[in-house]
Design a protein around this motif. Structure first.
Motif, PDB file in Angstrom:
ATOM      1  N   HIS A 110      -5.426   7.679   1.119  1.00 26.02           N
ATOM      2  CA  HIS A 110      -5.618   6.317   1.611  1.00 26.02           C
ATOM      3  C   HIS A 110      -6.625   6.316   2.757  1.00 26.02           C
ATOM      4  CE1 HIS A 110      -1.523   4.671   0.001  1.00 26.02           C
ATOM      5  NE2 HIS A 110      -2.146   5.420  -0.881  1.00 26.02           N
TER       6      HIS A 110
ATOM      7  N   CYS B  53      -4.497   1.670   0.033  1.00 24.91           N
ATOM      8  CA  CYS B  53      -4.343   2.568  -1.119  1.00 24.91           C
ATOM      9  C   CYS B  53      -5.631   2.615  -1.926  1.00 24.91           C
ATOM     10  CB  CYS B  53      -3.192   2.081  -2.003  1.00 24.91           C
ATOM     11  SG  CYS B  53      -2.956   3.070  -3.504  1.00 24.91           S
TER      12      CYS B  53
ATOM     13  N   ARG C  92      -4.015   9.862  -8.046  1.00 27.78           N
ATOM     14  CA  ARG C  92      -3.636   9.673  -6.649  1.00 27.78           C
ATOM     15  C   ARG C  92      -4.765  10.127  -5.730  1.00 27.78           C
ATOM     16  NH1 ARG C  92       1.487   8.004  -6.912  1.00 27.78           N
ATOM     17  NH2 ARG C  92       2.778   8.711  -8.646  1.00 27.78           N
ATOM     18  N   ARG C  93      -5.071   9.279  -4.749  1.00 24.08           N
ATOM     19  CA  ARG C  93      -6.148   9.553  -3.820  1.00 24.08           C
ATOM     20  C   ARG C  93      -5.675   9.301  -2.397  1.00 24.08           C
ATOM     21  NH1 ARG C  93     -11.562   6.932  -6.691  1.00 24.08           N
ATOM     22  NH2 ARG C  93     -11.501   8.236  -8.591  1.00 24.08           N
TER      23      ARG C  93
ATOM     24  N   ASN D  83       0.806  -1.222   0.000  1.00 22.02           N
ATOM     25  CA  ASN D  83       0.000   0.000   0.000  1.00 22.02           C
ATOM     26  C   ASN D  83       0.835   1.267   0.000  1.00 22.02           C
ATOM     27  OD1 ASN D  83      -2.595  -1.129  -0.055  1.00 22.02           O
ATOM     28  ND2 ASN D  83      -2.546  -1.520   2.143  1.00 22.02           N
ATOM     29  N   THR D  84       1.993   1.210   0.628  1.00 24.08           N
ATOM     30  CA  THR D  84       2.825   2.415   0.755  1.00 24.08           C
ATOM     31  C   THR D  84       3.671   2.690  -0.476  1.00 24.08           C
ATOM     32  OG1 THR D  84       4.556   1.089   1.815  1.00 24.08           O
ATOM     33  CG2 THR D  84       2.950   2.175   3.257  1.00 24.08           C
ATOM     34  N   GLU D  85       3.665   1.794  -1.453  1.00 17.74           N
ATOM     35  CA  GLU D  85       4.547   1.934  -2.608  1.00 17.74           C
ATOM     36  C   GLU D  85       3.937   2.699  -3.764  1.00 17.74           C
ATOM     37  OE1 GLU D  85       7.483  -1.469  -3.289  1.00 17.74           O
ATOM     38  OE2 GLU D  85       5.754  -2.545  -2.481  1.00 17.74           O
ATOM     39  N   CYS D  86       2.685   3.129  -3.645  1.00 21.46           N
ATOM     40  CA  CYS D  86       2.061   3.839  -4.760  1.00 21.46           C
ATOM     41  C   CYS D  86       2.788   5.136  -5.086  1.00 21.46           C
ATOM     42  CB  CYS D  86       0.591   4.107  -4.459  1.00 21.46           C
ATOM     43  SG  CYS D  86       0.314   5.121  -2.991  1.00 21.46           S
ATOM     44  N   SER D  87       3.379   5.766  -4.071  1.00 24.39           N
ATOM     45  CA  SER D  87       4.076   7.036  -4.301  1.00 24.39           C
ATOM     46  C   SER D  87       5.337   6.867  -5.150  1.00 24.39           C
ATOM     47  CB  SER D  87       4.454   7.683  -2.955  1.00 24.39           C
ATOM     48  OG  SER D  87       5.311   6.825  -2.221  1.00 24.39           O
ATOM     49  N   ASN D  88       5.823   5.631  -5.253  1.00 25.92           N
ATOM     50  CA  ASN D  88       7.025   5.379  -6.048  1.00 25.92           C
ATOM     51  C   ASN D  88       6.724   5.124  -7.517  1.00 25.92           C
ATOM     52  OD1 ASN D  88       8.561   5.505  -3.668  1.00 25.92           O
ATOM     53  ND2 ASN D  88       8.320   3.311  -3.282  1.00 25.92           N
TER      54      ASN D  88
ATOM     55  N   CYS E 173      -5.725   4.746  -4.731  1.00 24.31           N
ATOM     56  CA  CYS E 173      -5.355   5.337  -6.018  1.00 24.31           C
ATOM     57  C   CYS E 173      -5.887   4.478  -7.169  1.00 24.31           C
ATOM     58  CB  CYS E 173      -3.843   5.449  -6.142  1.00 24.31           C
ATOM     59  SG  CYS E 173      -3.072   6.489  -4.880  1.00 24.31           S
TER      60      CYS E 173
ATOM     61  N   LYS F 237       5.356   5.704 -11.356  1.00 28.72           N
ATOM     62  CA  LYS F 237       5.261   6.829 -12.282  1.00 28.72           C
ATOM     63  C   LYS F 237       4.803   6.319 -13.642  1.00 28.72           C
ATOM     64  CE  LYS F 237      10.242   6.683 -13.364  1.00 28.72           C
ATOM     65  NZ  LYS F 237      10.528   5.526 -12.486  1.00 28.72           N
TER      66      LYS F 237
END
Length: 234
Positions: free
Chosen positions: A201, A206, A198-199, A164-169, A208, A171
């Motif tokens: 959480h 996540c 991006r949404r 769940n925390t990897e969405c920011s990585n 997104c 592209k």
């Protein structure tokens, strides 16, 4: 062929000595095994009917499957894969190559173009073109589903489910492995990210929305992060 790709593999440790001895004996049988779901289910039923399991938790067939997969990783068939993968998995001169017996692999089936987890490399051969192929057994399937697979383009280290925390990585343009769900099948295909909405959480993780395009047919779909895996570098 359908497969599941669990985020974490749990190894069951509650087998009796007699059950372990039985499984070890099966591994040593010279005629080999057809390690499909039916084999694991029959073995689990046999264990659960035995007097030695009285008063103990029921053995599930998936727990027996995990035991065999772990043992097969230490077998000569898997260790010998070192001879077959000198540079086929993206390694370059000067890199430290890990022992393939410590790795897990996936292979692309020629039948549907989807990727499946490899249980064992049974043999290898070289074609007249100089290309190498391996005879692959897929996790959860028997000998009738074995295939000869081209090493260079259709075998790689196993992709890893995204957390769940990897969405920011992520592209746009990133290659991913996507779990495609259809009414008649649910399998993994290569894809690329086209757009990321991006949404925030919430308690579900996540939220997104990610637009991907499948490589095999160029179709597009919006998916959640839980359906994506990070592909190994090529």
């Amino acid at each position: 062929m359908d497969r599941l790709r669990p985020r974490n593999r749990t190894i069951f440790s509650g087998f009796t000595n007699a059950e372990v001895e039985k499984m070890e004996k099966l591994l040593r049988e010279p005629q080999g095994l057809s390690l499909g779901r039916e084999f694991y289910q029959k073995l689990a039923a046999s264990f659960n009917r035995s007097s030695g399991r009285a008063g103990k938790p029921v053995v599930k067939w998936a727990e027996i499957q995990s035991w065999f997969q772990t043992r097969l990783q230490d077998s000569p068939q898997v260790r010998n894969s070192e001879l077959m993968f000198p540079k086929s998995l993206g390694y370059t001169e000067g890199e430290i190559m890990r022992d393939p017996s410590e790795l897990e692999f996936e292979a692309r089936s020629s039948k549907d173009g989807a990727w499946y987890d490899v249980e064992a490399f049974l043999a290898h051969r070289f074609l007249s073109t100089g290309e190498a192929e391996v005879h692959v057994r897929f996790v959860g399937f028997g000998a009738e589903e074995d295939e000869w697979i081209n090493i260079k383009g259709s075998v790689r280290e196993r992709s890893v489910p995204l957390e769940n925390t990897e969405c920011s990585n992520l592209k746009v343009g990133d290659p991913v492995l996507c779990f495609q769900e259809r009414r008649d099948q649910a399998i993994y295909y290569d894809a690329r990210i086209l757009e990321i909405q991006r949404r925030m959480h919430d308690i579900r993780g996540c939220r997104c929305l990610i637009l991907i395009r499948y490589d095999h047919d160029n179709s597009e779909e919006r998916v959640r992060l839980r359906r994506l895996c990070r592909r190994p570098r090529s």
